[in-house]
Design a protein around this motif. Sequence first.
Motif, PDB file in Angstrom:
ATOM      1  N   SER A  38       0.833  -1.204   0.000  1.00  0.00           N
ATOM      2  CA  SER A  38       0.000   0.000   0.000  1.00  0.00           C
ATOM      3  C   SER A  38       0.868   1.254   0.000  1.00  0.00           C
ATOM      4  N   GLY A  39       1.947   1.221   0.782  1.00  0.00           N
ATOM      5  CA  GLY A  39       2.861   2.359   0.814  1.00  0.00           C
ATOM      6  C   GLY A  39       3.513   2.614  -0.526  1.00  0.00           C
TER       7      GLY A  39
ATOM      8  N   TYR B 118       0.895   3.979  -2.956  1.00  0.00           N
ATOM      9  CA  TYR B 118       0.600   5.385  -2.642  1.00  0.00           C
ATOM     10  C   TYR B 118       1.680   6.306  -3.218  1.00  0.00           C
TER      11      TYR B 118
ATOM     12  N   GLY C 116       1.284   8.868  -6.559  1.00  0.00           N
ATOM     13  CA  GLY C 116       1.668  10.278  -6.440  1.00  0.00           C
ATOM     14  C   GLY C 116       2.596  10.705  -7.571  1.00  0.00           C
TER      15      GLY C 116
END
Length: 257
Positions: free
Chosen positions: A44-45, A48, A52
């Motif tokens: 998930s990190g 993300y 971006g």
Amino acid sequence: MNQTAKTSRKSGMDYFLFGFSLIKQKGLRSFVFIPLMVNLLLFSGVIYFAIGQLENAFGWISAQLPDYLSWLNFILWPLAVITLLVVLSFIFSSVMNWIAAPFNGLLAEKVEQHLTGKDLNTGTTVDLVKDLPRIFGREWIKLKYYLPRAIICLILFWVPLLGQTAAPVIWFLFSAWMMAIQYCDYPFDNHKVAFTDMKFALNQTKGTSFTFGASVTLFSMIPIVNFIVMPVAICGATAMWVDKYREAYKHPEIAPE
């Protein structure tokens, strides 16, 4: 061996699908939860951060496009996100196999205990910590086996005609073989069976090995679903170990070289 392990499973796909049932078994869920949460949080990190970066890239592209081509964003954005998810899934799966290697071995141990009703007596948590260099060394052996063969397979994609016909098939078969090696290795390694002996055993059951690996490969290509592929594959591979290899390798010192 209890009735669960005695269930007839003829193909590698049967073993892989059986893994979906095993991860839900009481007594195994907690050992699935830890690597699954580590996998989910890290992935998930990364997603993300990557999304971006994509937003920044598409902001720059939008600024360069004339107004009459602005509709391209509605096509390119979902394509970019889907491509990103698929590519990162493959890369992240490889990284997670390193990070989660100790947990994966522990999960394989608990699944074997569940299927056989027998304790493996692999030691305490302190013993596991002491064994970490050997565990990561085993992952390094698998990586050394994988890289040169993967490079050769990738080079085939640049060969005219062959790259558009045979190379994708060869790559898929190679990926299936590597998935079988990656996940079957955990129960083998729990019994200190050498890597070469493990490959020899899988070679003796090529059909089962390839259908198992192909199933793992196909499910690994599905975003979101690939979050649970790792524990499912470990459970399925351990069931295959119990049914097909365990008796021959109960005593690694007398197993075939």
